[in-house]
Enzyme design. Sequence first.
Site, PDB file in Angstrom:
ATOM      1  N   CYS A 105       1.008  -1.134   0.091  1.00 44.28           N
ATOM      2  CA  CYS A 105      -0.198   0.041   0.006  1.00 44.28           C
ATOM      3  C   CYS A 105       0.792   1.255   0.037  1.00 44.28           C
ATOM      4  O   CYS A 105       2.180   1.063  -0.299  1.00 44.28           O
ATOM      5  CB  CYS A 105      -1.072  -0.070   1.161  1.00 44.28           C
ATOM      6  SG  CYS A 105      -0.383   0.167   2.839  1.00 44.28           S
ATOM      7  N   CYS A 137      -4.059  -0.677  -2.489  1.00 41.85           N
ATOM      8  CA  CYS A 137      -4.415   0.767  -2.465  1.00 41.85           C
ATOM      9  C   CYS A 137      -4.132   1.212  -3.678  1.00 41.85           C
ATOM     10  O   CYS A 137      -3.330   0.840  -4.561  1.00 41.85           O
ATOM     11  CB  CYS A 137      -3.234   1.489  -1.626  1.00 41.85           C
ATOM     12  SG  CYS A 137      -2.919   3.397  -2.049  1.00 41.85           S
ATOM     13  N   CYS A 165       3.398   0.603  -8.467  1.00 40.51           N
ATOM     14  CA  CYS A 165       4.126  -0.667  -8.104  1.00 40.51           C
ATOM     15  C   CYS A 165       4.805  -1.057  -9.044  1.00 40.51           C
ATOM     16  O   CYS A 165       4.268  -1.476 -10.277  1.00 40.51           O
ATOM     17  CB  CYS A 165       3.034  -1.394  -7.476  1.00 40.51           C
ATOM     18  SG  CYS A 165       3.811  -3.129  -6.665  1.00 40.51           S
TER      19      CYS A 165
END
Length: 253
Positions: free
Chosen positions: A118, A192, A199
């Site tokens: 997250c 998230c 990411c």
Amino acid sequence: MVPLRQPVPTFVQLAAHPLRWQLLATLSGSDYRVREMVTLVGEPQSLISYHLRLLRDGGLVRATRSSFDGRDSYYHLDLDRCSQMLGGTGAALHPALGRTPPPPLFDPKTPVAVLFVCTGNSARSVIAEALAHHYGNGRVDAISAGTCPKPDMHPNAVRVLRDEFGIDITGRRPRDLDTLADHRFDKVVTLCDKAREVCPQFGADIRSVHWSIPDPATPGGTDEDTNYPAFQATAAEIDGRIRYLLPILTTQP
């Protein structure tokens, strides 16, 4: 003797349509936005939106507003609701079919490596990491990190794990995702919407999963009394998702 007419169970009515079944199958693996499902399923957006509305009205699918782009929504499968309706469907056909046996557990030679991500690594991903360890019984090597880690854990994340699950993460500090660049994972889960956008990929053969879960922390606040119920609700949702994720990880080599 004239047979009694039995109503068709709601789950069968909803899932029997080929496109709705395809949407359910797609959402069983990850949360997606409508435009992503258009690409994955290969049908027009208007048609997918129509059938998603029917699935939402039937309680099988839920939607959350994206924290990355408030004009967007993520859809996800309500697995608890699906499980209940499937049990009811089986029982409507025969009482013995209402009982679903637990999935077999695969005992890997080495634990399955799972990364939870997250933004701050101070609440959602830490809760997921702790619960994966808790339920994994040594079969899951879970770790969590943040794309922009906070200085400290949110006190309510520590509290909810301790009070609701008996898990103590006292002393745990947020971890920077960059420190894990050389690690190998079997599954990467983003919790998230903002973290999903940044990411990195951990390998072409690693399928990432997304759970669109809002941040339970009140912006700028850490008071335990005012926003603890939000942490309880978030932990309960993550707990359910972890319980449904583990059979996937532990039934396939």
